[in-house]
Design a protein around this motif. Structure first.
Motif, mmCIF file in Angstrom:
data_model
loop_
_atom_site.group_PDB
_atom_site.id
_atom_site.type_symbol
_atom_site.label_atom_id
_atom_site.label_comp_id
_atom_site.label_asym_id
_atom_site.label_seq_id
_atom_site.Cartn_x
_atom_site.Cartn_y
_atom_site.Cartn_z
ATOM 1 N N ARG A 111 9.338 -69.933 -38.830
ATOM 2 C CA ARG A 111 9.094 -71.255 -39.410
ATOM 3 C C ARG A 111 9.251 -71.218 -40.930
ATOM 4 N N THR A 112 8.748 -70.144 -41.544
ATOM 5 C CA THR A 112 8.890 -70.006 -42.995
ATOM 6 C C THR A 112 10.349 -69.908 -43.387
ATOM 7 N N GLU A 113 11.112 -69.105 -42.629
ATOM 8 C CA GLU A 113 12.534 -68.948 -42.936
ATOM 9 C C GLU A 113 13.283 -70.261 -42.739
ATOM 10 N N ALA A 115 12.020 -73.203 -43.138
ATOM 11 C CA ALA A 115 11.649 -74.049 -44.283
ATOM 12 C C ALA A 115 12.438 -73.650 -45.522
ATOM 13 N N VAL A 116 12.636 -72.329 -45.698
ATOM 14 C CA VAL A 116 13.427 -71.848 -46.835
ATOM 15 C C VAL A 116 14.858 -72.353 -46.724
ATOM 16 N N ARG A 117 15.443 -72.212 -45.541
ATOM 17 C CA ARG A 117 16.835 -72.628 -45.356
ATOM 18 C C ARG A 117 16.998 -74.134 -45.524
ATOM 19 N N SER A 118 15.969 -74.883 -45.168
ATOM 20 C CA SER A 118 16.068 -76.340 -45.316
ATOM 21 C C SER A 118 16.138 -76.758 -46.780
ATOM 22 N N LEU A 183 24.614 -61.914 -55.449
ATOM 23 C CA LEU A 183 23.433 -61.929 -56.317
ATOM 24 C C LEU A 183 22.895 -63.339 -56.496
ATOM 25 N N MET A 184 23.793 -64.322 -56.575
ATOM 26 C CA MET A 184 23.331 -65.703 -56.704
ATOM 27 C C MET A 184 22.701 -66.205 -55.400
ATOM 28 N N CYS A 185 23.253 -65.777 -54.273
ATOM 29 C CA CYS A 185 22.633 -66.151 -52.992
ATOM 30 C C CYS A 185 21.251 -65.529 -52.868
ATOM 31 N N TYR A 186 21.121 -64.303 -53.335
ATOM 32 C CA TYR A 186 19.812 -63.646 -53.319
ATOM 33 C C TYR A 186 18.828 -64.416 -54.198
ATOM 34 N N LEU A 187 19.249 -64.778 -55.395
ATOM 35 C CA LEU A 187 18.391 -65.569 -56.291
ATOM 36 C C LEU A 187 18.000 -66.892 -55.635
ATOM 37 N N LEU A 188 18.969 -67.548 -55.032
ATOM 38 C CA LEU A 188 18.711 -68.840 -54.405
ATOM 39 C C LEU A 188 17.683 -68.710 -53.293
ATOM 40 N N HIS A 189 17.825 -67.679 -52.462
ATOM 41 C CA HIS A 189 16.893 -67.470 -51.349
ATOM 42 C C HIS A 189 15.498 -67.131 -51.849
ATOM 43 N N GLU A 190 15.415 -66.254 -52.846
ATOM 44 C CA GLU A 190 14.116 -65.860 -53.385
ATOM 45 C C GLU A 190 13.372 -67.059 -53.982
ATOM 46 N N ALA A 192 13.973 -70.226 -53.268
ATOM 47 C CA ALA A 192 13.671 -71.178 -52.198
ATOM 48 C C ALA A 192 12.369 -70.807 -51.512
ATOM 49 N N GLU A 193 12.096 -69.507 -51.390
ATOM 50 C CA GLU A 193 10.815 -69.068 -50.834
ATOM 51 C C GLU A 193 9.654 -69.511 -51.718
ATOM 52 N N ALA A 194 9.926 -69.659 -53.008
ATOM 53 C CA ALA A 194 8.891 -70.119 -53.945
ATOM 54 C C ALA A 194 8.793 -71.643 -53.975
ATOM 55 N N GLY A 195 9.606 -72.331 -53.156
ATOM 56 C CA GLY A 195 9.491 -73.778 -53.024
ATOM 57 C C GLY A 195 10.558 -74.583 -53.722
ATOM 58 N N TYR A 196 11.549 -73.936 -54.347
ATOM 59 C CA TYR A 196 12.583 -74.665 -55.075
ATOM 60 C C TYR A 196 13.763 -74.992 -54.162
ATOM 61 N N SER A 197 14.349 -76.163 -54.385
ATOM 62 C CA SER A 197 15.551 -76.539 -53.650
ATOM 63 C C SER A 197 16.776 -76.017 -54.384
#
Length: 318
Positions: A111-113, A115-118, A183-190, A192-197
């Motif tokens: 569910r967390t993942e 939410a991150v992907r959304s 590296l940018m995808c990694y940044l984006l995912h990290e 997004a886990e913190a709540g940023y779109s």
């Protein structure tokens, strides 16, 4: 009034059913999980177990299933990703057992993942790069030649998590296949886990699609507004697109003009900033327009930290 046990005995096969229930009760009373449960709730006696035989059996069965979990997609419990939790309470001299469904760790992680992907949208970028998870130490050791660049990206992520987003993004530049997009995808995912779109856009394909969107003003406006408003915007492989004045001045210029003092924008490119300015200063339609190239760069250069990504070309490497 007859007891349930007496009624069962009077039915055809009722005696056998009663014997099976008594056998199941004896097994449950010896089960280590029920022994542990009864030590937590001493008021639970054999009669309470007998009266709640089905829910106690389900509690034990689902606990065993979870102990040998075959994975969320193969979950054998009644509700995928959930198990039965049993509690007891004494009320007016009687002991009552209560059961409820509880989400397991794997279900919560999914569910967390989700939410991150959304929170992440990609345009023409391989979703596998966004979905694969990497540990930071793996990123650091994957190619030691790019360790300085990785350190800059990791420090940016830490600052954003601790202090929030500012207006400064990152400009990753380097040769083909050194891992800039990853590296940018990694940044984006990290983040997004913190709540940023976030939105990541592969520029060559995006620019070609914009030529179609010219004829659909509503869709064009929706796309531009989304890129303006998202917390994190990444232009991947900028400088590789077949540029035209309309895209440069009215689409890219409008997006960057809105974001430059508000939200961070990120870039990957095979060009350094000076070479990118030369790219923006020439179009196949109007030729050299140095002032327009500079105008775009005034919305990029002051708002990025340059990250030089060294290393080996990993494309096609097994």
């Amino acid at each position: 009034m007859e007891s349930l046990g007496e009624l069962m005995k009077s039915w055809s096969g009722g005696k056998a059913m009663t014997e099976q229930a008594e056998q199941k009760l004896a097994e449950l009373m010896r089960d280590p999980l029920i022994e542990k449960f009864r030590s937590k709730y001493p008021e639970v006696d054999e009669e309470a177990i007998r009266l709640n035989l089905n829910r106690v059996h389900q509690y034990v069965r689902e606990y065993r299933n979870c102990s040998q979990c075959p994975g969320l997609d193969l979950c054998p419990n009644d509700y995928e990703g959930h198990y039965t939790l049993l509690t007891a309470e004494s009320l007016n001299g009687r002991t009552q057992l209560y059961d409820r469904k509880v989400s397991c760790k794997k279900f919560l992680a999914r569910r967390t993942e989700e939410a991150v992907r959304s929170r992440i949208r990609s345009f023409y970028v391989d979703n596998a790069a966004l979905q694969r998870g990497y540990a930071s130490d793996e990123i650091l050791t994957n190619d030691l030649k790019r360790s300085k660049a990785v350190g800059q990206v990791l420090r940016y992520i830490d600052r954003a998590k601790e202090n929030g987003l500012g207006s400064e993004g990152l400009y990753l530049t380097g040769q083909f296949g050194t891992g800039k997009t990853f590296l940018m995808c990694y940044l984006l995912h990290e983040l997004a886990e913190a709540g940023y779109s976030g939105v990541i856009v592969y520029m060559p394909d995006f620019v070609e699609d914009l030529k179609v969107l010219m004829h659909d003003p509503a869709k064009l406006k929706e796309t531009v507004e989304m890129m303006k408003s998202t917390d994190l915007l990444i232009f991947d492989d900028i400088g590789a697109e077949n540029l035209n004045p309309w895209v440069r001045d009215h689409v890219l210029g409008a997006i960057l003009n809105y974001r430059m003092e508000r939200k961070p924008t990120f870039y990957t490119s095979n060009y350094d900033l000076d070479a990118l300015e030369r790219h923006f200063s020439f179009t196949s339609k109007d030729g050299d327009e140095l002032h327009k190239g500079q105008r775009i760069m005034d919305r990029i250069r002051p708002f990025v930290e340059t990250v030089i990504v060294a290393g080996e070309n990993k494309r096609g490497r097994k």
